[in-house]
Design a protein around this motif. Structure first.
Motif, PDB file in Angstrom:
ATOM      1  N   THR A  14      39.170  46.154  28.398  1.00 29.99           N
ATOM      2  CA  THR A  14      40.396  46.947  28.374  1.00 29.99           C
ATOM      3  C   THR A  14      40.083  48.435  28.403  1.00 29.99           C
ATOM      4  O   THR A  14      40.733  49.212  29.119  1.00 29.99           O
ATOM      5  N   ARG A  15      39.077  48.850  27.672  1.00 25.83           N
ATOM      6  CA  ARG A  15      38.693  50.261  27.669  1.00 25.83           C
ATOM      7  C   ARG A  15      38.125  50.674  29.015  1.00 25.83           C
ATOM      8  O   ARG A  15      38.356  51.794  29.477  1.00 25.83           O
ATOM      9  N   ALA A  22      42.565  51.405  37.791  1.00 23.89           N
ATOM     10  CA  ALA A  22      43.464  50.255  37.675  1.00 23.89           C
ATOM     11  C   ALA A  22      44.870  50.686  37.303  1.00 23.89           C
ATOM     12  O   ALA A  22      45.858  50.138  37.810  1.00 23.89           O
ATOM     13  N   ALA A  23      44.981  51.675  36.407  1.00 21.01           N
ATOM     14  CA  ALA A  23      46.305  52.142  35.999  1.00 21.01           C
ATOM     15  C   ALA A  23      47.052  52.749  37.181  1.00 21.01           C
ATOM     16  O   ALA A  23      48.257  52.534  37.358  1.00 21.01           O
ATOM     17  N   ILE A 106      41.177  37.715  32.133  1.00 22.29           N
ATOM     18  CA  ILE A 106      42.364  37.994  31.317  1.00 22.29           C
ATOM     19  C   ILE A 106      42.929  39.364  31.639  1.00 22.29           C
ATOM     20  O   ILE A 106      44.152  39.544  31.755  1.00 22.29           O
ATOM     21  N   CYS A 107      42.052  40.347  31.807  1.00 23.02           N
ATOM     22  CA  CYS A 107      42.519  41.698  32.134  1.00 23.02           C
ATOM     23  C   CYS A 107      43.211  41.728  33.490  1.00 23.02           C
ATOM     24  O   CYS A 107      44.258  42.367  33.647  1.00 23.02           O
ATOM     25  N   VAL A 108      42.634  41.042  34.469  1.00 22.52           N
ATOM     26  CA  VAL A 108      43.246  41.003  35.797  1.00 22.52           C
ATOM     27  C   VAL A 108      44.619  40.339  35.724  1.00 22.52           C
ATOM     28  O   VAL A 108      45.605  40.845  36.275  1.00 22.52           O
ATOM     29  N   LEU A 109      44.706  39.207  35.042  1.00 29.17           N
ATOM     30  CA  LEU A 109      45.980  38.498  34.911  1.00 29.17           C
ATOM     31  C   LEU A 109      47.017  39.356  34.182  1.00 29.17           C
ATOM     32  O   LEU A 109      48.198  39.354  34.545  1.00 29.17           O
ATOM     33  N   ALA A 110      46.575  40.092  33.175  1.00 33.40           N
ATOM     34  CA  ALA A 110      47.498  40.939  32.428  1.00 33.40           C
ATOM     35  C   ALA A 110      48.027  42.078  33.294  1.00 33.40           C
ATOM     36  O   ALA A 110      49.228  42.395  33.264  1.00 33.40           O
ATOM     37  N   VAL A 111      47.146  42.694  34.071  1.00 34.69           N
ATOM     38  CA  VAL A 111      47.574  43.800  34.936  1.00 34.69           C
ATOM     39  C   VAL A 111      48.547  43.306  36.001  1.00 34.69           C
ATOM     40  O   VAL A 111      49.563  43.954  36.286  1.00 34.69           O
ATOM     41  N   VAL A 112      48.265  42.148  36.597  1.00 34.14           N
ATOM     42  CA  VAL A 112      49.168  41.594  37.619  1.00 34.14           C
ATOM     43  C   VAL A 112      50.523  41.266  37.001  1.00 34.14           C
ATOM     44  O   VAL A 112      51.573  41.486  37.621  1.00 34.14           O
TER      45      VAL A 112
END
Length: 246
Positions: A14-15, A22-23, A106-112
């Protein structure tokens, strides 16, 4: 086992995302759809139903922007390790390797998921702004948030297989070329063969099939996208944990 060892890789990822592009990607893709909706609405002379604007924005997302965003996002997430060649260091850490890859997934899924919600929110905002500028264009009918959110959620779930494939390839190869080639190729064939009945079985077309009029297409694409996507994601974690990056 405490939760700390399980969550530590996720906190690190996440950091890393916070310091990456990504943001910017997460904001840019939904914003482009909202901008298109805004100017397209100003071009018309008669008011349209809420369904017209929201479903058009959702279709653009599922049809083109979602596949391209997933391609860019997975390549970006993978390149954070491929670029500085830090995989050897990470894989030498005293924790199961699968957690490293699971944290990225998990990070990719969360961003999508956040991008999917942003498409709906920003499209609504674009319509409201255009209506404020030209009050005669105020949409007709009701804004059925629950129904629109349900459709967007189904698109997200149906995209799981596509996301798993793209992430698998992006993490497997140090070069970003294979992942970009697959993503661009998948989107291309999805566009040129959008009316093909076989598209319901094509991962890149599964999200847009959530807008199909035939119930069997919706159910088939959703079931395959979610079910095979979960299997592919687990297979990717197992495979990547056992192999070296090329």
């Amino acid at each position: 086992m405490t939760a700390a060892p399980l969550l530590a890789p996720l906190f690190v990822e996440t950091r890393k995302l916070n310091r990456s592009l990504a943001a910017l990607l997460a904001v840019a893709a939904p914003s482009l759809i909202a901008i298109f909706t805004f100017f397209n609405m100003l071009r018309v002379d008669d008011p349209q139903a809420w369904d017209q604007w929201i479903m058009t924005g959702s279709a653009i997302w599922a049809f083109f922007m979602l596949p391209m965003s997933v391609t860019a996002l997975t390549a970006l997430v993978a390149h954070m390790e491929h670029g500085p060649k830090s995989w050897d260091h990470l894989r030498a850490l005293p924790l199961p390797r699968w957690r490293l890859y699971a944290a990225k997934a998990i990070c990719v899924l969360a961003v999508v998921a956040l991008m999917s919600a942003a498409v709906l929110a920003l499209t609504w905002g674009a319509v409201m702004l255009a209506s404020a500028i030209k009050p005669q264009l105020e949409p007709t009918g009701a804004f059925e948030l629950a129904r629109y959110a349900t459709v967007m959620g189904k698109m997200y779930l149906a995209a799981l297989l596509m996301i798993a494939i793209q992430l698998w390839i992006a993490l497997r190869f140090a070069s970003f070329v294979p992942a970009l080639a697959v993503g661009i190729g998948g989107t291309f064939f999805s566009v040129v063969a959008t009316s093909a009945k076989q598209g319901v079985f094509f991962p890149w077309q599964m999200p847009v099939n959530m807008l199909a009029g035939e119930a069997w297409r919706v159910q088939t694409a959703l079931g395959l996208g979610l079910g095979l996507g979960a299997v592919a994601l687990v297979a990717a974690l197992v495979h990547l944990s056992r192999r070296e990056v090329l």
